[in-house]
Design a protein around this motif. Structure first.
Motif, mmCIF file in Angstrom:
data_model
loop_
_atom_site.group_PDB
_atom_site.id
_atom_site.type_symbol
_atom_site.label_atom_id
_atom_site.label_comp_id
_atom_site.label_asym_id
_atom_site.label_seq_id
_atom_site.Cartn_x
_atom_site.Cartn_y
_atom_site.Cartn_z
ATOM 1 N N ASP A 139 0.762 -1.181 -0.029
ATOM 2 C CA ASP A 139 0.055 -0.081 0.212
ATOM 3 C C ASP A 139 0.783 1.183 0.115
ATOM 4 O OD1 ASP A 139 -2.095 -1.917 0.109
ATOM 5 O OD2 ASP A 139 -2.406 -1.447 2.110
ATOM 6 N N VAL A 140 2.030 1.243 -0.685
ATOM 7 C CA VAL A 140 3.140 2.324 -0.911
ATOM 8 C C VAL A 140 2.411 3.424 -2.129
ATOM 9 C CG1 VAL A 140 5.500 3.169 -1.245
ATOM 10 C CG2 VAL A 140 4.695 0.950 -0.040
ATOM 11 N N ASN A 141 2.634 4.553 -1.914
ATOM 12 C CA ASN A 141 2.262 5.450 -3.155
ATOM 13 C C ASN A 141 3.566 6.030 -3.453
ATOM 14 O OD1 ASN A 141 2.420 8.049 -1.865
ATOM 15 N ND2 ASN A 141 0.642 7.367 -0.703
ATOM 16 N N ASN A 142 3.836 6.696 -4.615
ATOM 17 C CA ASN A 142 4.849 6.781 -5.004
ATOM 18 C C ASN A 142 5.478 8.371 -4.275
ATOM 19 O OD1 ASN A 142 6.916 6.102 -6.802
ATOM 20 N ND2 ASN A 142 7.044 7.706 -8.123
ATOM 21 N N ASP A 143 4.516 8.911 -3.455
ATOM 22 C CA ASP A 143 5.055 10.326 -2.683
ATOM 23 C C ASP A 143 5.473 9.869 -1.540
ATOM 24 O OD1 ASP A 143 4.030 12.026 -4.650
ATOM 25 O OD2 ASP A 143 2.009 11.727 -3.547
ATOM 26 N N MET A 144 5.641 8.565 -0.973
ATOM 27 C CA MET A 144 6.400 8.126 0.264
ATOM 28 C C MET A 144 7.910 8.238 0.362
ATOM 29 S SD MET A 144 3.700 5.215 1.444
ATOM 30 C CE MET A 144 1.892 5.376 1.704
ATOM 31 N N SER B 187 9.318 -1.957 -1.730
ATOM 32 C CA SER B 187 7.712 -1.288 -1.870
ATOM 33 C C SER B 187 7.113 -1.883 -2.906
ATOM 34 C CB SER B 187 8.224 0.186 -1.828
ATOM 35 O OG SER B 187 8.901 0.670 -0.548
ATOM 36 N N ILE B 188 5.819 -2.229 -2.502
ATOM 37 C CA ILE B 188 4.578 -2.362 -3.626
ATOM 38 C C ILE B 188 3.740 -1.436 -3.829
ATOM 39 C CG2 ILE B 188 3.577 -4.552 -4.202
ATOM 40 C CD1 ILE B 188 4.943 -6.273 -2.428
ATOM 41 N N ILE B 189 3.613 -1.168 -4.951
ATOM 42 C CA ILE B 189 2.641 -0.002 -5.466
ATOM 43 C C ILE B 189 1.651 -0.714 -6.412
ATOM 44 C CG2 ILE B 189 2.523 2.201 -6.643
ATOM 45 C CD1 ILE B 189 5.475 2.938 -5.578
ATOM 46 N N PRO B 190 0.273 -0.355 -6.299
ATOM 47 C CA PRO B 190 -0.878 -0.894 -7.242
ATOM 48 C C PRO B 190 -0.818 0.205 -8.356
ATOM 49 C CG PRO B 190 -1.697 0.046 -5.198
ATOM 50 C CD PRO B 190 -0.259 0.103 -5.062
ATOM 51 N N PHE B 191 -1.117 -0.213 -9.486
ATOM 52 C CA PHE B 191 -1.645 0.630 -10.599
ATOM 53 C C PHE B 191 -2.741 -0.026 -11.302
ATOM 54 C CE2 PHE B 191 1.401 -2.285 -12.691
ATOM 55 C CZ PHE B 191 0.935 -2.550 -14.036
ATOM 56 N N GLU B 192 -3.537 0.816 -12.108
ATOM 57 C CA GLU B 192 -4.766 0.404 -12.708
ATOM 58 C C GLU B 192 -4.468 0.342 -14.416
ATOM 59 O OE1 GLU B 192 -7.357 -0.488 -11.507
ATOM 60 O OE2 GLU B 192 -7.521 0.377 -9.490
ATOM 61 N N THR B 193 -3.524 1.211 -14.992
ATOM 62 C CA THR B 193 -3.522 1.486 -16.275
ATOM 63 C C THR B 193 -2.023 1.299 -16.687
ATOM 64 O OG1 THR B 193 -3.619 3.669 -16.436
ATOM 65 C CG2 THR B 193 -5.734 2.589 -16.655
ATOM 66 N N GLU B 194 -1.661 1.079 -18.151
ATOM 67 C CA GLU B 194 -0.412 1.113 -18.490
ATOM 68 C C GLU B 194 0.098 2.452 -18.311
ATOM 69 O OE1 GLU B 194 1.650 0.993 -22.970
ATOM 70 O OE2 GLU B 194 -0.145 -0.699 -22.347
ATOM 71 N N GLU B 195 -0.792 3.526 -18.785
ATOM 72 C CA GLU B 195 -0.178 4.889 -18.489
ATOM 73 C C GLU B 195 0.092 5.322 -17.049
ATOM 74 O OE1 GLU B 195 0.412 7.531 -20.739
ATOM 75 O OE2 GLU B 195 -0.229 6.077 -22.272
#
Length: 475
Positions: free
Chosen positions: A367-372, A385-393
């Motif tokens: 549940d990391v985001n790229n601002d952390m 650190s594992i970050i979720p994404f929805e789309t290729e973009e």
């Protein structure tokens, strides 16, 4: 305890101008295992003067002469590989099997890559019917190398520099100097002329800064932190010398929903390899939302199952990090991560059963985001650190949202997507589907990961000037 106070200057082992003992610490035990001396300005000046004097004759030797000496060096390196493995394992904590394999193997692999590239390399070409382009050695080169992959970086710098006709002063990391000193023995045994290769131990503030600013040094090639790379660039600016930098990284490993089943496990193991002490480690795992929970569980299990133990222990495991300073830095970033994200494996302190040594638990944050902080700073330890994404973009945007640009990773069975994403990632290297790079491929980064390239033809060209000569054809 080993005593290695002397420097290798002008073909001889010489005592430092002023005694300045420095303790080398075994990171598995926290005990002193060796003593070296740190050089001062007089030692630096002597090494630079030796290299400057040797340059006139060495730069005029034939390509065949230089190849023959490098081949001899390669033979000695392979014959004494076990000595090198033991030195690396002791000084920086690489498990002995890793040291014998990847650590020592990286040096021989790169050496062979340079020999293959050098065989077909031409130092002159016809620009027009009457004009010639010449490639000539840049001159005296200061080579400043790190502690995490000692032979990988020493070979990537020393061999192409001397192959082109440059002369060099090597300053290995004072934290892991034993392998560099052993390499100097190999150079001497191979029979390189006096002054072609010199070694002075020292720290960045001392010998490193002196070499960077020295008016008789024509080029600095440095591998290390971005902070130190910036300092070296500033120090070198007054003399307008060439500076080649291979710096930090915060690699993104993009795992799409159609990635192969082993992609997550492969990525986690890669992150933890060498105790996370690799600038190109895939420390940010970007996972498509449809596979996110599965990826967190798998990566956490890999971390839990990764054995941590002393460098002398046989088998596949990870050893300590290199020093108390690194251990404390990593612990501080893990503590910050606990306040920012969800800890799913590892955490603070040493692994169970280890009460001495700079051992770090393989750690996973979800549940990391790229601002952390944990997603932005280079930890240089076994922390994922594992970050979720929805789309290729979105995945591309997250991957590129970093000051670094060394290596990114793409995992997908869709060939067009793999190529498309690789083109858009702002990094010097993109590894796809676990396929490693070929011998001699260019190693280096974009942005704050540095400039220049190492390896093969690309590494050879780093140490050359280009000269245009008109009227070359006969009158």
């Amino acid at each position: 305890m080993l005593e290695h106070r002397n420097f290798y200057i002008n073909g001889q082992w010489v005592a430092p101008a002023v005694a300045n003992d420095f303790a080398v610490i075994d990171p598995s035990t926290e005990e002193q295992c060796a003593v070296i001396s740190l050089g001062d300005a007089a030692d630096t000046d002597a090494a630079v003067a030796a290299a400057r004097t040797a340059f006139d004759s060495w730069s005029q030797t034939s390509k065949q002469e230089r190849i023959a000496l490098i081949r001899k060096l390669a033979e000695i390196y392979d014959a004494r590989a076990e000595e090198m493995a033991q030195a690396i394992s002791l000084e920086m904590g690489a498990p002995i099997d890793l040291s014998r394999g990847s650590q020592v193997g990286a040096g021989s692999w790169h050496m062979q890559g340079f020999l293959e590239a050098f065989e077909d390399f031409s130092f002159e070409s016809d620009f027009t019917a009457s004009e010639k382009s010449l490639r000539e050695p840049i001159g005296v080169c200061a080579l400043i190398t790190p502690w995490n992959w000692p032979m990988n970086q020493i070979v990537l710098k020393v061999v192409p520099a001397i192959a082109t006709g440059c002369t060099v002063i090597l300053k290995p990391s004072e934290v892991s100097p034993l392998s560099g000193l052993l390499f100097a023995e190999f150079m001497h045994e191979a029979g390189f002329p006096a002054g072609v290769f010199n070694l002075v131990n020292g720290d960045g503030v001392g010998v490193g800064s002196q070499l960077s600013a020295h008016p008789d040094v024509d080029m600095v090639s440095f591998t290390g932190s971005t902070r130190a790379g910036i300092a070296i660039s500033k120090a070198a600016a007054d003399t307008l010398k060439r500076v080649s930098l291979e710096l930090g990284g915060k690699g993104a490993n993009i795992i799409f929903d159609d990635a192969d089943p082993q992609a997550v496990e492969r990525g986690a193991r890669h992150c933890f390899q060498n105790s996370g002490q690799s600038c190109n480690a895939p420390t940010r795992m970007l996972v498509h939302r449809s596979r996110y929970d599965e990826a967190v569980a798998t990566a956490s299990q890999v971390a839990t199952n990764t054995h941590v133990g002393p460098a002398s222990e046989e088998g596949k495991h990870i050893g300590p990090v290199v020093s108390e300073a690194q251990f404390n830095k990593i612990q501080g970033l893990i503590e910050t991560g606990i306040s920012e994200a969800r800890l799913t494996a590892g955490g603070l302190g040493r692994p169970d059963g280890l009460n001495r040594g700079y051992f770090v638990k393989p750690t996973v944050f979800a549940d990391v985001n790229n601002d952390m902080t944990i997603a932005r700073e280079e930890v240089f330890g076994p922390v994922l650190s594992i970050i979720p994404f929805e789309t290729e973009e979105e995945a591309i945007a997250i991957a590129n949202d970093t000051p670094y640009g060394l290596t990114n990773y793409v995992q997908t069975t869709d060939t067009e997507k793999r190529r498309r994403v690789a083109r858009r990632l702002r990094s010097g290297m993109v590894e796809t589907n676990g396929q490693g790079f070929a011998k001699g491929s260019p190693f280096g980064g974009y942005k704050q990961s540095g400039n220049g390239r190492e390896g093969g033809v690309f590494g050879i060209e780093e140490f050359l000037e280009v000269k245009a000569v008109s009227g070359w054809a006969a009158e």
